[in-house]
Design an enzyme around this catalytic site. Structure first.
Site, PDB file in Angstrom:
ATOM      1  N   LYS A 241       0.913  -1.338   0.067  1.00  0.00           N
ATOM      2  CA  LYS A 241       0.042   0.223  -0.071  1.00  0.00           C
ATOM      3  C   LYS A 241       0.932   1.298  -0.044  1.00  0.00           C
ATOM      4  O   LYS A 241       1.985   1.405   0.785  1.00  0.00           O
ATOM      5  CB  LYS A 241      -0.892  -0.064   1.457  1.00  0.00           C
ATOM      6  N   THR A 274      -7.249   9.963   7.845  1.00  0.00           N
ATOM      7  CA  THR A 274      -6.791   8.671   7.134  1.00  0.00           C
ATOM      8  C   THR A 274      -6.459   7.662   8.219  1.00  0.00           C
ATOM      9  O   THR A 274      -5.786   6.713   7.577  1.00  0.00           O
ATOM     10  CB  THR A 274      -5.494   8.889   6.488  1.00  0.00           C
ATOM     11  N   GLY A 276      -6.757   4.528   9.988  1.00  0.00           N
ATOM     12  CA  GLY A 276      -7.474   3.223   9.849  1.00  0.00           C
ATOM     13  C   GLY A 276      -7.647   2.752   8.568  1.00  0.00           C
ATOM     14  O   GLY A 276      -8.444   1.932   8.481  1.00  0.00           O
ATOM     15  N   THR A 277      -7.110   3.708   7.637  1.00  0.00           N
ATOM     16  CA  THR A 277      -7.450   3.124   6.221  1.00  0.00           C
ATOM     17  C   THR A 277      -7.001   1.577   5.976  1.00  0.00           C
ATOM     18  O   THR A 277      -7.505   1.000   5.387  1.00  0.00           O
ATOM     19  CB  THR A 277      -6.577   4.024   5.265  1.00  0.00           C
ATOM     20  N   GLY A 278      -5.857   1.443   6.602  1.00  0.00           N
ATOM     21  CA  GLY A 278      -5.103  -0.020   6.293  1.00  0.00           C
ATOM     22  C   GLY A 278      -6.095  -1.053   6.684  1.00  0.00           C
ATOM     23  O   GLY A 278      -6.280  -1.980   6.179  1.00  0.00           O
ATOM     24  N   CYS A 279      -6.507  -0.837   7.932  1.00  0.00           N
ATOM     25  CA  CYS A 279      -7.416  -1.971   8.644  1.00  0.00           C
ATOM     26  C   CYS A 279      -8.621  -1.917   7.985  1.00  0.00           C
ATOM     27  O   CYS A 279      -8.996  -3.201   7.625  1.00  0.00           O
ATOM     28  CB  CYS A 279      -7.615  -1.437  10.038  1.00  0.00           C
TER      29      CYS A 279
END
Ligand SMILES: Nc1ncnc2c1ncn2[C@@H]1O[C@H](COP(=O)(O)OP(=O)(O)OP(=O)(O)O)[C@@H](O)[C@H]1O
Ligand SMILES: Cc1ncc(CO)c(N)n1
Ligand SMILES: [Mg+2]
Length: 561
Positions: A241, A274, A276-279
């Site tokens: 990512k 942004t 928590g975008t990965g979770c």
């Protein structure tokens, strides 16, 4: 042995009719071999009784229609509610998937950073895993913060005991605020045990670098190299990512399936929200996989969802820190809007959808108003003005006249592409293509009352139209057509596939007329109607053609019932 009786009853029962795989699991289950201190004995009794009680077998008998796709997230809690378990629950709910949770750590965290971490003892992580996996049918496991090597090992053991359809590993190590969420000790567990079991692993730039002995990653080309090297560690797919890639105008992620690289590029939303975008991305991938998507579709849908949610929440203000959370339930707002406006769109109006064409009108010497009047008199149930080369002022004037005609017949009138024209003449809505204004923007300009349709060729596009708050999809070209240049034909099979998956009502379009309309209606049971251009307007008598087509479609609808 305290459990002997109920377990034997369970094993020998013929009335429970449990699937062989479950029967095998129970028969070989580790419950039987547990040490029998009194607490464990009670637990053992609980599980066995629970199963003898028929709860498991009831799950087995639930029809597939009632079965909701299920993601289990194994992750840490974020007290601020933006990342970790809380993000996973919200993302899954927003994607309409059930989510159970195994908590590996409790963090004291907010929009400023991580103030404290309390790791859950690995035995208790194991116990949570058992509680969920023994009782419930989990489709996909998604992992987030795994703060110790022993927790990684406990998880891998459970996954071997209870294989699931897919494993999504988000190798959370450092929060975007820079706080360490898992030490270097877990790296060995990731590399040696967890990654080889994963269907996809989704490191951000820093995590990809950590997995590869801290090689620096500064460009998309470095991300590709990293994706390949991480793939060599054993996961079937890798998504590196690029949310945190410095100096990148777009949010670029690199997907590698072991053969091909794909760069997934979305415009970088200018926002601080942004966290928590990965979770969210990993949970959404898991949710789509649980619903049955292929891996690449799941990744694309998830990325689009994150982008849409970020865009929707860019001005949200929660907390005083540098990185705020975002609103996962943007789609709910659209659903709310839909609830208020249920009366204004009736999907049955898609039955005979007439689309005008200026060149055909010219060829036959008709005004748009003449063409529309004949079509609604003949039984068209909705009309779209598709005037690609009209002057704006003329177009608005003509649209106003057509609107009056349509209103007198109670038929909705939509405008193709031109949100401005629809607003100027107060038309009933718009129809947009994939390269026109995105439906969610059209919705925010037009408000909740207007009808919005989107042209879709794929399941992903249909899903997006739904997320964006559209009312229906136009699906095609079903057959080759000369009305639209360079339009890929998807055939009846493509139409069926998209209609079956679409949460929105669909109308079929492309090369349809009197001769094949009933075939379309018969072969695709949930298509609501057909949209036609030439079959009505490239004919001498629009009224007669519309009447005849209306008869065919009405008969096709009757024979469905
Ligand atoms: N400003 C942004 N605009 C659009 N997409 C973004 C933005 N920031 C991140 N993304 C996308 O969000 C997804 C998550 O990527 P990111 O690199 O931020 O993960 P992460 O660092 O693990 O997230 P976090 O630790 O905050 O949960 C990726 O698809 C990325 O491209
Ligand atoms: C609990 C938790 N998991 C994951 C992340 C990564 O965003 C975070 N900040 N907190
Ligand atoms: Mg990030």
């Amino acid at each position: 042995m305290a459990c002997a009786l109920p377990l034997e009853r369970y094993k020998s029962s013929t009335s429970l009719q449990v699937a062989p795989s479950v029967f095998r699991q129970v028969r070989n289950s580790s419950f039987v071999s547990w040490n029998s201190d009194s607490n464990k004995k009670n637990q053992r009794q609980f599980f066995v009784t629970m199963q003898a009680d028929n709860r498991v077998s009831r799950n087995m008998h639930t029809s597939s229609d009632n079965k909701i796709p299920h993601v289990l997230t194994v992750a840490g809690s974020d007290s601020g509610g933006g990342a970790g378990i809380q993000a996973d629950l919200k993302a899954c709910a927003a994607r309409r998937v059930y989510c159970s949770t195994v908590i590996t750590a409790v963090t004291a965290q907010n929009t400023v950073g991580v103030q404290g971490v309390n790791i859950v003892p690995e035995d208790f992580v194991a116990e949570q895993l058992r509680s969920v996996l023994y009782d419930m049918h989990v489709d996909v496991v998604k992992t987030g913060m795994l703060p110790s090597l022993n927790i990684v090992k406990v998880l891998c053991r459970s996954l071997r005991e209870f294989p699931v359809k897919a494993l999504v590993v988000d190798p959370v190590m450092v929060s975007t605020s820079g706080d360490v969420l898992a030490g270097h000790s877990v790296l060995a567990g990731f590399r040696e045990e967890l990654l080889p079991m994963a269907d996809i692993v989704t490191p951000n730039i820093k995590e990809a670098s950590a997995l590869l002995n801290n090689v620096p990653l500064r460009s998309v080309s470095d991300m590709r190299t990293a994706a390949k090297l991480i793939h060599d560690l054993g996961p079937r797919n890798v998504l590196v990512k690029g949310g945190d890639l410095p100096d990148s105008l777009d949010a670029i992620d690199v997907f590698f399936d072991g053969e091909e690289f794909y760069e997934l590029c979305s415009p970088r939303v200018n926002t601080h929200n942004t966290h928590g975008t990965g979770c969210t991305l990993a949970s959404s991938i898991a949710a789509e996989l649980a619903k049955g998507s292929s891996m690449f579709s799941a990744v694309k849908l998830a990325k689009r969802y994150v982008e849409t949610a970020l865009d929707y929440s860019k001005d949200l203000f929660i907390g005083n820190g540098a990185q705020g959370p975002f609103d996962h339930f943007l789609a709910l707002k659209n659903i709310d809007q839909c609830c208020h406006r249920q009366d204004s769109f009736n999907p049955n109006c898609l039955l005979l959808y007439a689309v005008t064409d200026s060149s055909m009108n010219r060829k036959w010497g008709r005004s748009i108003a003449d063409a529309v009047k004949a079509a609604v008199e003949g039984g068209a149930t909705i009309v779209q003005l598709r005037e690609k080369d009209a002057e704006t002022r003329e177009f608005i004037d003509a649209a106003k006249v057509c609107l009056e005609i349509c209103r007198s017949y109670g038929v909705p009138l939509l405008i193709n592409d031109r949100i401005d024209v629809a607003l100027a003449c107060d038309a009933d809505g718009v129809h947009v293509g994939q390269s026109d204004m995105p439906a969610h923007l059209a919705r925010s300009l037009l408000g909740p009352e207007k009808i919005i349709g989107v042209s879709c060729k794929t399941i992903e596009q249909a899903e997006q139209a739904w997320v964006d708050g559209a009312d229906y999809i136009g699906c095609g070209g079903v057959y080759p057509t000369s009305t639209k240049a360079n339009n890929r034909t998807i055939g009846l099979d493509g139409l069926r596939e998209v209609c079956q998956a679409s949460k929105l009502p669909a109308v079929a379009i492309g090369g349809i007329g009197l001769s094949n309309a009933s075939v379309v209606m018969e072969s695709v049971p949930n298509v609501k109607g057909v949209a036609v251009v030439s079959a009505l307007f490239d004919r001498e008598c629009v009224l007669t053609e519309t009447r005849n087509l209306h008869t065919v479609l009405s008969e096709a609808m009757l024979s469905r019932k």
